[in-house]
Design an enzyme around this catalytic site. Structure first.
Site, PDB file in Angstrom:
ATOM      1  N   PRO A 147       0.851  -1.234   0.070  1.00  0.00           N
ATOM      2  CA  PRO A 147       0.128   0.012  -0.044  1.00  0.00           C
ATOM      3  C   PRO A 147       0.961   1.156  -0.028  1.00  0.00           C
ATOM      4  O   PRO A 147       1.746   1.201   0.795  1.00  0.00           O
ATOM      5  CB  PRO A 147      -0.898  -0.125   1.100  1.00  0.00           C
ATOM      6  CG  PRO A 147      -0.814  -1.663   1.680  1.00  0.00           C
ATOM      7  CD  PRO A 147       0.622  -2.170   1.114  1.00  0.00           C
ATOM      8  N   GLY A 170       4.456   5.417   5.404  1.00  0.00           N
ATOM      9  CA  GLY A 170       5.102   4.587   6.615  1.00  0.00           C
ATOM     10  C   GLY A 170       5.438   3.218   6.277  1.00  0.00           C
ATOM     11  O   GLY A 170       6.082   2.429   7.119  1.00  0.00           O
ATOM     12  N   LEU A 171       5.080   2.873   5.088  1.00  0.00           N
ATOM     13  CA  LEU A 171       5.490   1.306   4.880  1.00  0.00           C
ATOM     14  C   LEU A 171       6.496   1.247   3.851  1.00  0.00           C
ATOM     15  O   LEU A 171       6.824   0.208   3.190  1.00  0.00           O
ATOM     16  CB  LEU A 171       4.420   0.500   4.071  1.00  0.00           C
ATOM     17  CG  LEU A 171       3.084   0.354   5.103  1.00  0.00           C
ATOM     18  CD1 LEU A 171       1.869  -0.186   4.582  1.00  0.00           C
ATOM     19  CD2 LEU A 171       3.539  -0.231   6.630  1.00  0.00           C
ATOM     20  N   SER A 211       7.059   2.623   0.778  1.00  0.00           N
ATOM     21  CA  SER A 211       6.809   2.522  -0.622  1.00  0.00           C
ATOM     22  C   SER A 211       7.454   3.531  -1.469  1.00  0.00           C
ATOM     23  O   SER A 211       7.893   2.961  -2.641  1.00  0.00           O
ATOM     24  CB  SER A 211       5.269   2.779  -0.810  1.00  0.00           C
ATOM     25  OG  SER A 211       4.818   4.101  -0.211  1.00  0.00           O
ATOM     26  N   SER A 212       7.961   4.674  -1.069  1.00  0.00           N
ATOM     27  CA  SER A 212       8.798   5.410  -1.860  1.00  0.00           C
ATOM     28  C   SER A 212      10.153   4.735  -2.108  1.00  0.00           C
ATOM     29  O   SER A 212      10.711   4.803  -3.180  1.00  0.00           O
ATOM     30  CB  SER A 212       9.205   7.122  -1.205  1.00  0.00           C
ATOM     31  OG  SER A 212       9.649   6.845  -0.111  1.00  0.00           O
ATOM     32  N   ALA A 213      10.843   4.131  -0.912  1.00  0.00           N
ATOM     33  CA  ALA A 213      12.022   3.524  -1.389  1.00  0.00           C
ATOM     34  C   ALA A 213      11.782   2.335  -1.969  1.00  0.00           C
ATOM     35  O   ALA A 213      12.577   1.926  -2.954  1.00  0.00           O
ATOM     36  CB  ALA A 213      12.534   3.172   0.202  1.00  0.00           C
ATOM     37  N   ASP A 225      15.113   2.885   4.933  1.00  0.00           N
ATOM     38  CA  ASP A 225      13.929   2.533   4.025  1.00  0.00           C
ATOM     39  C   ASP A 225      14.703   1.885   2.756  1.00  0.00           C
ATOM     40  O   ASP A 225      14.396   0.807   2.154  1.00  0.00           O
ATOM     41  CB  ASP A 225      13.057   3.723   3.339  1.00  0.00           C
ATOM     42  CG  ASP A 225      12.227   3.881   4.750  1.00  0.00           C
ATOM     43  OD1 ASP A 225      12.443   3.663   5.829  1.00  0.00           O
ATOM     44  OD2 ASP A 225      11.291   4.847   4.479  1.00  0.00           O
TER      45      ASP A 225
HETATM   46  C1  MEV Z   1      10.672   6.680   7.522  1.00  0.00           C
HETATM   47  O1  MEV Z   1      10.234   5.289   7.086  1.00  0.00           O
HETATM   48  C2  MEV Z   1      11.760   6.654   8.488  1.00  0.00           C
HETATM   49  C3  MEV Z   1      12.207   7.983   9.140  1.00  0.00           C
HETATM   50  O2  MEV Z   1      12.836   7.680  10.028  1.00  0.00           O
HETATM   51  C4  MEV Z   1      12.896   8.707   7.736  1.00  0.00           C
HETATM   52  C5  MEV Z   1      14.290   8.232   7.393  1.00  0.00           C
HETATM   53  O3  MEV Z   1      14.939   7.363   8.339  1.00  0.00           O
HETATM   54  O4  MEV Z   1      14.578   8.162   6.476  1.00  0.00           O
HETATM   55  C6  MEV Z   1      11.031   8.771   9.418  1.00  0.00           C
END
Ligand code: MEV
Length: 292
Positions: free
Chosen positions: A82, A86-87, A89-91, A133
Site C-alpha cells: 500500500p 509509513g511502509l 513505498s517510496s524507497a 528505507d
Molecule cells: C521513514 O520510514 C523513517 C524515517 O526515520 C525517515 C528516514 O529514516 O529516512 C522517518
C-alpha cells in the site's frame, strides 16, 4: 516489459531517531512495489496509487541520473505494497526502478549499488533520509541500521506477529523529518534526553527480539511511541488507532515510519490474536504480517 521489485517495511524501533544518528530496527514485509519500464519521449508515471506526479517524476530522474541513463521512460508502478505512508513505498519504488534500469542496461548492479542508487531517489521524496528505507527495500529481512554505518541482519528468536493499521491520512515523511529537526532546534537539551532514552529502548529491544521475548518487545514499542509523541510526529489519528489496538489486546503499539498519519503497528501474541485485532479495527483497515 522489464520489471524490478522492492520490499516494503515497518520500523519496529527508531524512526526519526535514525535520522539523527541512532540505530533503528526495521523489518522487511513480503509486500512489494513492482516497476515496469518502457522507453518513451518523457518520463511518466502510470499508476493507480495516489502519488504526487511531479515528485515521482523528479525521483525517477534522480534514479536515472544515478544510473547514468539519458533515455526517458514510462514507469508503470504496481504491486501489493500500500502507498499510504509509513511502509517504505517510496524507497521500494526507487529500488524497483533501479533494478529495472539495471536489467535494461545489463549493468548487473549488486545490492549495495542498487541501495545507493535508490537512495538518490529517496532524497527527492524525503529530503534527508537516513537510508534505512532503501536498505530494507533492497535486502528485505530484519535489520539493524545506523546512518553512515549501514546495516546488519538480526536474528529473530520467535516469530513476530504484527497488525499493520492504515490511518488513511497521508503525510509526507519529508515534512515529518523537518518537524523533528525543528523540535531539536528549539529543545536541544530535551532532544538529547529523549535520544538517550531511545538508545536504551533500542538496546533492550534488540536483545528481546533475539531472545524472542515478545512481552518486552511490546512494552518497548509503547515506550518508543511515547518518545515519538514527545517529538511531535504522532498525529491524533495515530493516537486513536494505537489506543484502539491496545484496547483490543495488543501487547504493544506505535506508529511506524514518518508518522503524522500513515501507518501504525500492533504486536500480537500469536497469529490468531493478530487476525482478531485486525477484524476489529474498523473504521481503519490493515493487514497482518509475520516476521520470522
Ligand atoms: C521513514 O520510514 C523513517 C524515517 O526515520 C525517515 C528516514 O529514516 O529516512 C522517518
Amino acid at each position: 516489459m522489464i520489471q524490478g521489485e522492492g520490499f516494503g517495511k515497518v520500523i519496529l524501533f527508531g524512526e526519526h531517531f535514525v535520522v539523527h544518528g541512532l540505530p533503528a530496527i526495521a523489518l522487511g514485509l513480503s509486500n512489494k512495489s513492482i516497476i515496469r519500464i518502457e522507453e518513451s519521449k518523457e518520463n511518466e508515471i502510470i499508476t493507480k496509487f495516489p502519488v504526487i506526479q511531479t515528485l515521482s517524476i523528479s525521483a525517477i530522474q534522480a534514479v536515472e541520473d544515478a544510473v547514468g541513463v539519458k533515455e526517458k521512460f514510462k514507469v508503470y508502478f504496481e504491486g501489493d505494497l500500500p502507498v499510504t505512508g509509513g511502509l517504505g513505498s517510496s524507497a521500494a519504488f526507487c529500488v524497483a526502478l533501479a533494478k529495472a534500469l539495471s536489467k535494461k542496461y545489463s549493468k548487473n548492479f549488486n545490492n549495495e549499488e542498487i541501495n545507493k542508487i535508490a537512495n538518490e531517489g529517496e532524497k527527492v521524496f524525503h529530503g534527508n533520509p537516513s537510508g534505512i528505507d532503501s536498505a530494507v527495500a533492497t535486502y528485505g529481512g530484519a535489520i539493524e541500521y545506523k546512518r553512515n554505518q549501514g546495516f546488519k541482519q538480526i536474528k529473530i528468536g520467535k516469530p513476530i506477529f504484527l497488525v499493520v493499521g492504515i490511518t488513511g491520512k497521508n503525510s509526507p515523511t519529508k515534512i515529518m523529518i523537518e518537524k523533528v529537526q525543528e523540535f531539536k532546534n528549539k529543545n536541544s537539551e530535551e532532544f538529547e534526553k529523549i535520544k538517550n532514552e531511545y538508545q536504551e529502548i533500542f538496546e533492550e529491544g534488540k536483545n528481546a527480539i533475539e531472545e524472542g521475548k515478545i512481552e518486552i518487545i511490546g512494552e518497548l514499542m509503547n515506550k518508543n511511541q511515547k518518545l515519538l509523541k514527545k517529538v511531535g510526529v504522532s498525529d491524533e489519528i495515530n493516537d486513536k488507532l494505537i489506543e484502539k489496538f491496545l484496547q483490543l489486546g495488543a501487547i504493544g503499539a506505535k506508529l511506524t515510519g514518518g508518522g503524522g498519519g500513515g501507518c501504525c503497528i500492533a504486536l500480537a501474541e500469536n497469529e490468531e490474536k493478530a487476525k482478531e485485532i485486525l477484524e476489529k479495527i474498523y473504521p481503519f483497515k490493515g493487514f497482518v504480517t509475520k516476521v520470522d
